[in-house]
Design a protein around this motif. Sequence first.
Motif, PDB file in Angstrom:
ATOM      1  N   PRO A 253       0.717   1.262  -3.321  1.00  0.00           N
ATOM      2  CA  PRO A 253      -0.605   0.792  -2.855  1.00  0.00           C
ATOM      3  C   PRO A 253      -0.578   0.495  -1.364  1.00  0.00           C
ATOM      4  CG  PRO A 253       0.125  -0.402  -4.830  1.00  0.00           C
ATOM      5  CD  PRO A 253       1.300   0.369  -4.341  1.00  0.00           C
ATOM      6  N   ASP A 254      -1.782   0.349  -0.782  1.00  0.00           N
ATOM      7  CA  ASP A 254      -1.869   0.037   0.651  1.00  0.00           C
ATOM      8  C   ASP A 254      -2.455  -1.342   0.910  1.00  0.00           C
ATOM      9  OD1 ASP A 254      -4.488   0.397  -0.056  1.00  0.00           O
ATOM     10  OD2 ASP A 254      -4.828   2.137   1.246  1.00  0.00           O
ATOM     11  N   SER A 255      -2.425  -2.204  -0.148  1.00  0.00           N
ATOM     12  CA  SER A 255      -2.937  -3.566   0.026  1.00  0.00           C
ATOM     13  C   SER A 255      -2.354  -4.463  -1.066  1.00  0.00           C
ATOM     14  CB  SER A 255      -4.470  -3.591  -0.038  1.00  0.00           C
ATOM     15  OG  SER A 255      -4.920  -3.125  -1.306  1.00  0.00           O
ATOM     16  N   PHE A 256      -2.626  -5.770  -0.918  1.00  0.00           N
ATOM     17  CA  PHE A 256      -2.109  -6.761  -1.868  1.00  0.00           C
ATOM     18  C   PHE A 256      -3.274  -7.462  -2.561  1.00  0.00           C
ATOM     19  CE2 PHE A 256       1.409  -6.242   1.074  1.00  0.00           C
ATOM     20  CZ  PHE A 256       2.529  -6.301   0.256  1.00  0.00           C
ATOM     21  N   GLU A 257      -2.919  -8.160  -3.640  1.00  0.00           N
ATOM     22  CA  GLU A 257      -3.882  -9.016  -4.330  1.00  0.00           C
ATOM     23  C   GLU A 257      -3.156 -10.259  -4.819  1.00  0.00           C
ATOM     24  OE1 GLU A 257      -5.409  -6.548  -7.396  1.00  0.00           O
ATOM     25  OE2 GLU A 257      -3.588  -6.590  -8.616  1.00  0.00           O
ATOM     26  N   ASP A 258      -3.912 -11.337  -5.024  1.00  0.00           N
ATOM     27  CA  ASP A 258      -3.316 -12.587  -5.496  1.00  0.00           C
ATOM     28  C   ASP A 258      -3.030 -12.505  -6.991  1.00  0.00           C
ATOM     29  OD1 ASP A 258      -3.411 -13.761  -2.994  1.00  0.00           O
ATOM     30  OD2 ASP A 258      -5.443 -14.537  -3.309  1.00  0.00           O
ATOM     31  N   SER A 259      -1.986 -13.231  -7.405  1.00  0.00           N
ATOM     32  CA  SER A 259      -1.625 -13.299  -8.827  1.00  0.00           C
ATOM     33  C   SER A 259      -1.008 -14.658  -9.105  1.00  0.00           C
ATOM     34  CB  SER A 259      -0.636 -12.192  -9.192  1.00  0.00           C
ATOM     35  OG  SER A 259       0.656 -12.505  -8.678  1.00  0.00           O
TER      36      SER A 259
END
Length: 441
Positions: free
Chosen positions: A224-230
Amino acid sequence: MAGEWPVIPFKELLSVPLRNGLTRPKRVRGQGVTMINMGVLFAYSRIHDIEGDRVPLSSDEAAHYLLEPGDLLFARQSLVLSGAGKCSIFLGAEEPTTFESHLMRARISPDKGDPLFYYYYYQSPMGRQAVISIAEQVAAAGIRGSDLSMLNVPWPPLKEQQAIACILGALDDKIELNRRMNQTLEAMAQAIFKSWFVDFDPVRAKAAGQQPAGLAPHIAELFPDSFEDSEIGEVPRGWSIYSLPALIDINPPRHIPRGSVAPYLEMASMPTRSHAPDSWIDREVGSGMKFINGDTLLARITPCLENGKTAYVDFLKDGEVGWGSTEYIVLRPREPIPAVFAYLLARDDNFRTFAIQRMTGSSGRQRVPSDSLADYQLAAPAIDSLVFKIFGRVVNPLFERARSAMGQSRTLAALRDALLPKLISGELRVADAERIVGRCT
């Protein structure tokens, strides 16, 4: 044939008298020169640069207690008789190095003896038997310098000593070279694992608009080219949060017929810095953990877990099942995740810290309950993702090279062990050994 060499008291070979090492309390350790302790002596027979305690040393002490290449070090004490008088050789280091009080140093005069020859003498059955003969067993086994000094040792002509040391040393040099190469190969694999699955370096590079370093474009595009919160923090967008059992089987069932004999791996032979165990033996099957090639063995008891005892099983024959201590946890990734993924995870600092924090039991008897690892969470792509497939293509060849080198080293070690007593005793002459090994250069 063993009596062909003349014998002399060990003290007649020495350029200076035997010397016990330094005593340094813990409160002064941390800075100064490197100190070899009992743990190093028993871990390494040929000592180079080591990681160890640092201790202050005065100029006067340095003149008497710094080690020189070729110095022999003996264990003055051991919890077991077989360890009393264990001998290692210091081959030199980049930094000044000293030794602790539980060790005894012997420095051989170069015009009388070859230190490497006498190192091999003390490794031989003849030498070990001689040292055990002077060991005293009370609460612990130990040797005294006065007894070691008077121990009769063989005294071949110096040129003969040097030739024998050269032959045996050449074998050990190749084994050492293989060991260092394997450590490099595993460090490469560990760095790739950490980059992809712990630090998410390819994702961070793409998120910054950069090409991931070292990755071909067709591999970089898988990330992927981005992050997300978890719930475990920032993770690559689209990747899932898995509990460990969703990706890796914990103690998968293995079967060995009752009463059969199978390869047995004891905890003492578990490696701390590489994937391959030092040795294993065939033994009638009893209670213990069972494993097959591709499994990872993680020591779950203190201090073995903290010391890094972890093995990747690739030493069994096809279809063979091995067994060992009940103090292993066996890990096996779910297909098609590469088998080495579990080993590299088990070597990861985050995972090991998690396991250590879940130890239970009284001091000195702490262990990790196997089911507690089910609480470990990690971010990863789908199990059938090309990321896992490509990861296997990248790291599996590294482990195959390491496996091949370890196989060669075991062959060389067997040859060395067969030649050692015959050369030391004079039963086998140098010219005959050179034809077996190849000329020593």
